[in-house]
Design a protein around this motif. Structure first.
Motif, PDB file in Angstrom:
ATOM      1  N   PRO A  28       0.815  -1.221   0.000  1.00 13.72           N
ATOM      2  CA  PRO A  28       0.000   0.000   0.000  1.00 13.72           C
ATOM      3  C   PRO A  28       0.850   1.274   0.000  1.00 13.72           C
ATOM      4  N   LEU A  29       2.019   1.203   0.628  1.00 15.23           N
ATOM      5  CA  LEU A  29       2.928   2.354   0.598  1.00 15.23           C
ATOM      6  C   LEU A  29       3.371   2.630  -0.826  1.00 15.23           C
ATOM      7  N   VAL A  30       3.856   1.612  -1.518  1.00 10.57           N
ATOM      8  CA  VAL A  30       4.341   1.792  -2.886  1.00 10.57           C
ATOM      9  C   VAL A  30       3.191   2.251  -3.786  1.00 10.57           C
ATOM     10  N   GLU A  31       2.014   1.702  -3.589  1.00 10.67           N
ATOM     11  CA  GLU A  31       0.847   2.142  -4.362  1.00 10.67           C
ATOM     12  C   GLU A  31       0.602   3.639  -4.173  1.00 10.67           C
ATOM     13  N   ALA A  32       0.622   4.114  -2.932  1.00 17.96           N
ATOM     14  CA  ALA A  32       0.366   5.534  -2.655  1.00 17.96           C
ATOM     15  C   ALA A  32       1.457   6.430  -3.232  1.00 17.96           C
ATOM     16  N   VAL A  33       2.704   6.027  -3.064  1.00 21.45           N
ATOM     17  CA  VAL A  33       3.822   6.821  -3.598  1.00 21.45           C
ATOM     18  C   VAL A  33       3.732   6.856  -5.125  1.00 21.45           C
ATOM     19  N   ALA A  34       3.492   5.712  -5.738  1.00 25.98           N
ATOM     20  CA  ALA A  34       3.412   5.642  -7.202  1.00 25.98           C
ATOM     21  C   ALA A  34       2.239   6.468  -7.715  1.00 25.98           C
ATOM     22  N   ARG A  35       1.101   6.348  -7.075  1.00 25.52           N
ATOM     23  CA  ARG A  35      -0.083   7.096  -7.521  1.00 25.52           C
ATOM     24  C   ARG A  35       0.189   8.605  -7.481  1.00 25.52           C
ATOM     25  N   GLN A  36       0.730   9.070  -6.379  1.00 20.52           N
ATOM     26  CA  GLN A  36       0.976  10.499  -6.218  1.00 20.52           C
ATOM     27  C   GLN A  36       2.045  11.006  -7.177  1.00 20.52           C
ATOM     28  N   ARG A  37       3.159  10.304  -7.240  1.00 17.57           N
ATOM     29  CA  ARG A  37       4.277  10.777  -8.076  1.00 17.57           C
ATOM     30  C   ARG A  37       3.996  10.637  -9.568  1.00 17.57           C
ATOM     31  N   CYS A  38       3.290   9.601  -9.974  1.00 19.22           N
ATOM     32  CA  CYS A  38       2.947   9.469 -11.391  1.00 19.22           C
ATOM     33  C   CYS A  38       1.942  10.544 -11.799  1.00 19.22           C
ATOM     34  N   ALA A  39       1.004  10.869 -10.934  1.00 19.60           N
ATOM     35  CA  ALA A  39       0.069  11.954 -11.231  1.00 19.60           C
ATOM     36  C   ALA A  39       0.831  13.269 -11.396  1.00 19.60           C
ATOM     37  N   GLU A  40       1.785  13.515 -10.512  1.00 17.13           N
ATOM     38  CA  GLU A  40       2.601  14.733 -10.612  1.00 17.13           C
ATOM     39  C   GLU A  40       3.415  14.760 -11.902  1.00 17.13           C
ATOM     40  N   ALA A  41       3.816  13.580 -12.391  1.00 20.96           N
ATOM     41  CA  ALA A  41       4.594  13.484 -13.624  1.00 20.96           C
ATOM     42  C   ALA A  41       3.709  13.469 -14.872  1.00 20.96           C
ATOM     43  N   GLY A  42       2.384  13.505 -14.674  1.00 19.29           N
ATOM     44  CA  GLY A  42       1.468  13.517 -15.802  1.00 19.29           C
ATOM     45  C   GLY A  42       1.290  12.172 -16.480  1.00 19.29           C
ATOM     46  N   LEU A  43       1.562  11.090 -15.763  1.00 12.41           N
ATOM     47  CA  LEU A  43       1.410   9.742 -16.324  1.00 12.41           C
ATOM     48  C   LEU A  43       0.032   9.179 -15.988  1.00 12.41           C
ATOM     49  N   ASP A  44      -0.626   8.590 -16.989  1.00  8.65           N
ATOM     50  CA  ASP A  44      -1.927   7.969 -16.814  1.00  8.65           C
ATOM     51  C   ASP A  44      -1.714   6.503 -16.467  1.00  8.65           C
ATOM     52  N   VAL A  45      -1.660   6.212 -15.188  1.00 10.43           N
ATOM     53  CA  VAL A  45      -1.383   4.856 -14.719  1.00 10.43           C
ATOM     54  C   VAL A  45      -2.390   4.502 -13.629  1.00 10.43           C
ATOM     55  N   ARG A  46      -2.876   3.279 -13.667  1.00  9.38           N
ATOM     56  CA  ARG A  46      -3.790   2.778 -12.635  1.00  9.38           C
ATOM     57  C   ARG A  46      -2.993   1.867 -11.712  1.00  9.38           C
ATOM     58  N   PHE A  47      -3.104   2.111 -10.416  1.00 10.86           N
ATOM     59  CA  PHE A  47      -2.374   1.324  -9.423  1.00 10.86           C
ATOM     60  C   PHE A  47      -3.336   0.680  -8.437  1.00 10.86           C
ATOM     61  N   ALA A  48      -2.907  -0.460  -7.907  1.00  8.39           N
ATOM     62  CA  ALA A  48      -3.608  -1.119  -6.814  1.00  8.39           C
ATOM     63  C   ALA A  48      -2.574  -1.945  -6.063  1.00  8.39           C
ATOM     64  N   SER A  49      -3.000  -2.469  -4.925  1.00 11.48           N
ATOM     65  CA  SER A  49      -2.115  -3.339  -4.155  1.00 11.48           C
ATOM     66  C   SER A  49      -2.943  -4.420  -3.492  1.00 11.48           C
ATOM     67  N   CYS A  50      -2.260  -5.499  -3.151  1.00 12.39           N
ATOM     68  CA  CYS A  50      -2.912  -6.607  -2.458  1.00 12.39           C
ATOM     69  C   CYS A  50      -1.844  -7.450  -1.777  1.00 12.39           C
ATOM     70  N   GLY A  51      -2.285  -8.456  -1.068  1.00 14.97           N
ATOM     71  CA  GLY A  51      -1.372  -9.357  -0.385  1.00 14.97           C
ATOM     72  C   GLY A  51      -1.595 -10.786  -0.813  1.00 14.97           C
ATOM     73  N   THR A  52      -0.591 -11.616  -0.611  1.00 13.87           N
ATOM     74  CA  THR A  52      -0.765 -13.037  -0.900  1.00 13.87           C
ATOM     75  C   THR A  52      -1.472 -13.735   0.254  1.00 13.87           C
ATOM     76  N   GLY A  53      -1.354 -13.184   1.457  1.00 17.47           N
ATOM     77  CA  GLY A  53      -2.010 -13.750   2.630  1.00 17.47           C
ATOM     78  C   GLY A  53      -3.354 -13.096   2.888  1.00 17.47           C
ATOM     79  N   ASN A  54      -4.170 -13.741   3.715  1.00 19.13           N
ATOM     80  CA  ASN A  54      -5.516 -13.229   3.989  1.00 19.13           C
ATOM     81  C   ASN A  54      -5.706 -12.696   5.412  1.00 19.13           C
ATOM     82  N   TRP A  55      -4.651 -12.584   6.189  1.00 16.32           N
ATOM     83  CA  TRP A  55      -4.762 -12.245   7.603  1.00 16.32           C
ATOM     84  C   TRP A  55      -5.354 -10.866   7.850  1.00 16.32           C
ATOM     85  N   HIS A  56      -5.121  -9.928   6.969  1.00  7.82           N
ATOM     86  CA  HIS A  56      -5.498  -8.538   7.216  1.00  7.82           C
ATOM     87  C   HIS A  56      -6.592  -8.035   6.288  1.00  7.82           C
ATOM     88  N   VAL A  57      -7.251  -8.917   5.550  1.00 11.06           N
ATOM     89  CA  VAL A  57      -8.264  -8.504   4.579  1.00 11.06           C
ATOM     90  C   VAL A  57      -9.285  -7.583   5.252  1.00 11.06           C
TER      91      VAL A  57
END
Length: 164
Positions: A28-57
Motif C-alpha cells: 500500500p505504501l508503494v501504491e500511494a507513492v506511485a499514484r501520487q508521483r505518477c500523477a505529478e509526472a502527468g502519467l496515466d497509470v492505474r495502481f492497486a495493491s494486495c497481499g498473498t495472505g488473507n490475515w489482514h483482509v
C-alpha cells in the motif's frame, strides 16, 4: 492493428498491481507513492495493491506505516487490505512482488496467462536491495526506510514508464 494489439501495455493506459504478504505495509505504501508521483509526472497509470495472505483482509494499513507515510506526505488512511485474486493477472499489465517469497506465491496463481509477475525493485531499475524489506517486525526506523526506498523505486518506475 488488431484488438489484441490495442491491449498491450505499450499502447494502453498502464496498470500495475503491487503485492506483498499482508497488504498493510509495503504494497500500500508503494501504491500511494506511485499514484501520487505518477500523477505529478502527468502519467496515466492505474495502481492497486494486495497481499498473498488473507490475515489482514479489510483492515487498514499498519499504524506505523500510516505515520511514516504521512510524515513524507502520503495518505494511506483510505487503504483496505485485500488478497490477490486469479482475475488480477488479467486486470493488470504488470504484477510486481515486493520479495521472492511473494513472487513464488504468485506464479502458480497466474498460470500460463495474464500479466507478467516480477520483483518490483529490479523491475524499477533498483539493483540493491533486490527484495523490498518488510518492516512489519522491526521498529519505526524500518518504516521510514521503507518510505525512502519506495520513493527511490518509484523514481525508477516513472523513468521506465516514460521511456516506453
Amino acid at each position: 492493428m488488431s484488438n489484441s494489439d490495442l491491449m498491450t501495455p505499450q499502447t494502453s493506459p498502464t496498470s500495475i498491481l503491487f503485492v506483498c504478504l499482508g497488504n498493510i505495509c509495503r504494497s500500500p505504501l508503494v501504491e500511494a507513492v506511485a499514484r501520487q508521483r505518477c500523477a505529478e509526472a502527468g502519467l496515466d497509470v492505474r495502481f492497486a495493491s494486495c497481499g498473498t495472505g488473507n490475515w489482514h483482509v479489510g483492515k487498514g494499513a499498519d499504524p506505523r506505516m500510516l505515520e511514516a507515510a504521512a510524515e513524507a506526505g502520503y495518505d494511506l488512511s483510505q487503504h483496505r487490505a485485500r488478497q490477490v485474486r486469479a482475475g488480477d493477472f488479467l486486470a493488470y499489465d504488470w504484477v510486481l512482488a515486493m520479495d521472492a517469497d511473494n513472487l513464488d506465491a504468485l506464479l502458480p496463481l497466474r498460470g500460463s496467462q495474464g500479466a507478467p509477475v516480477e520483483l518490483f525493485l529490479p523491475w524499477a531499475g533498483i539493483s540493491e536491495p533486490v527484495e523490498f524489506p518488510d518492516p512489519y517486525f522491526g521498529d519505526e526506523e524500518g518504516f521510514s526506510e521503507a518510505v525512502a526506498l519506495a520513493e527511490r523505486a518509484v523514481d525508477g518506475l516513472i523513468a521506465r514508464l516514460q521511456s516506453r
